[in-house]
Design an enzyme around this catalytic site. Structure first.
Site, PDB file in Angstrom:
ATOM      1  CG  ASP A  64      -2.460   1.059   0.740  1.00 37.53           C
ATOM      2  OD1 ASP A  64      -3.018   1.491   0.374  1.00 37.53           O
ATOM      3  OD2 ASP A  64      -1.774   2.537   2.113  1.00 37.53           O
ATOM      4  CG  ASN A  72      -3.265  11.224  -7.419  1.00 35.09           C
ATOM      5  OD1 ASN A  72      -2.395  11.180  -8.011  1.00 35.09           O
ATOM      6  ND2 ASN A  72      -4.014  10.126  -6.940  1.00 35.09           N
ATOM      7  CG  HIS A  77      -5.746  12.524 -10.548  1.00 37.38           C
ATOM      8  ND1 HIS A  77      -5.924  11.951  -9.766  1.00 37.38           N
ATOM      9  CD2 HIS A  77      -6.325  14.147 -10.601  1.00 37.38           C
ATOM     10  CE1 HIS A  77      -6.902  12.637  -8.603  1.00 37.38           C
ATOM     11  NE2 HIS A  77      -6.955  13.609  -9.102  1.00 37.38           N
ATOM     12  CG  ASP A  81      -2.716   8.361 -14.063  1.00 35.52           C
ATOM     13  OD1 ASP A  81      -2.822   7.796 -12.581  1.00 35.52           O
ATOM     14  OD2 ASP A  81      -3.196   8.595 -14.516  1.00 35.52           O
ATOM     15  CG  ASP A 107      -3.092   3.576  -2.459  1.00 31.45           C
ATOM     16  OD1 ASP A 107      -4.254   2.859  -1.858  1.00 31.45           O
ATOM     17  OD2 ASP A 107      -2.257   4.684  -1.795  1.00 31.45           O
TER      18      ASP A 107
END
Length: 182
Positions: A64, A72, A77, A81, A107
Site C-alpha cells: 500500500d 495526486n 493525477h 499515474d 494504490d
C-alpha cells in the site's frame, strides 16, 4: 466441389475463428490493469491460488503506497499515474520470473512469489518502493508499507488466509511509521 463453394463454406468458420480470437483478447485485456499492465484482482487471484496450492515456499505480499493522495492533490493525477506505473514496474521486477504482481485497485498492490529465495529479499523491495519517482523533472517522494505471509505459516494454505495475514502485517507496519515492512 468448386472453389467458389469451398470458399463460401469456409467463410463462416473463418468468421467464428476471428470472433473467438477477439473475445479471448478482450478477456485477457480485462484481466490486466490498463495503467500498469499488471494483473487485476480477478486475473491475479486465479493464478495466485494455483501457485499457493503448488508451491510450499510461496510468499504473498500486500503493498500500500503511503500518503498517495498527497501526490495526486499536490502534483496532479498524471503524477499519481506515474507513481502507480513505476511502483508496478518495481514490484514486478522484484518478483521476476518466480512470481506475479497485481494492482488490486487504487494504490494497493499484491504479489505472490513461488520461492522467496529467488528474490532480492523484502528489504530490497522496500528500498526499491521507497525510491523517489521522477515526473516531468520533479522528484516525487514515494513510500510504501509492505505486509507479507509465508504459506508455511498458515494452518491451511489458502490464498484468502495468506492475504488476511499479509493485511494484518501491512497495517502493523503502518502502525510503526511509514516505510516499514512486516
Amino acid at each position: 466441389m468448386d472453389t467458389y463453394t469451398m470458399a463460401a463454406a469456409g467463410l463462416p468458420a473463418l468468421g467464428w475463428a476471428l470472433h473467438g480470437s477477439l473475445l479471448l483478447r478482450r478477456l485477457s485485456n480485462a484481466r490486466r490493469d490498463p495503467l500498469t499492465g499488471l494483473h487485476t484482482r480477478a486475473g491475479w487471484t486465479a493464478r495466485a491460488e494455483h501457485l499457493m496450492a503448488k508451491h510450499a515456499n510461496a510468499l504473498v505480499l500486500l503493498v500500500d503506497l503511503d500518503d498517495f493522495k498527497a501526490v495526486n492533490d499536490t502534483h496532479g493525477h498524471a503524477a499519481g499515474d506515474t507513481v502507480l506505473a513505476e511502483t508496478a514496474r518495481r514490484l514486478s521486477g522484484w518478483c521476476g520470473r518466480h512470481g506475479i504482481a497485481a494492482r488490486l485497485g487504487g494504490d494497493e498492490f499484491a504479489a505472490i512469489v513461488t520461492d522467496p529465495a529467488h528474490t532480492a529479499g523484502l528489504q530490497a523491495l522496500r528500498a526499491a518502493l521507497d525510491e523517489p519517482v521522477t515526473h516531468h523533472g520533479i522528484e516525487l517522494p514515494v513510500s510504501a508499507s509492505v505486509g507479507h505471509c509465508h504459506r508455511d505459516e498458515l494452518q491451511f494454505p489458502a490464498l484468502t488466509d495468506a492475504l488476511s495475514a499479509a493485511d494484518v502485517s501491512m497495517y502493523a507496519a503502518k502502525g510503526h511509521g511509514r516505510r516499514n515492512t512486516r
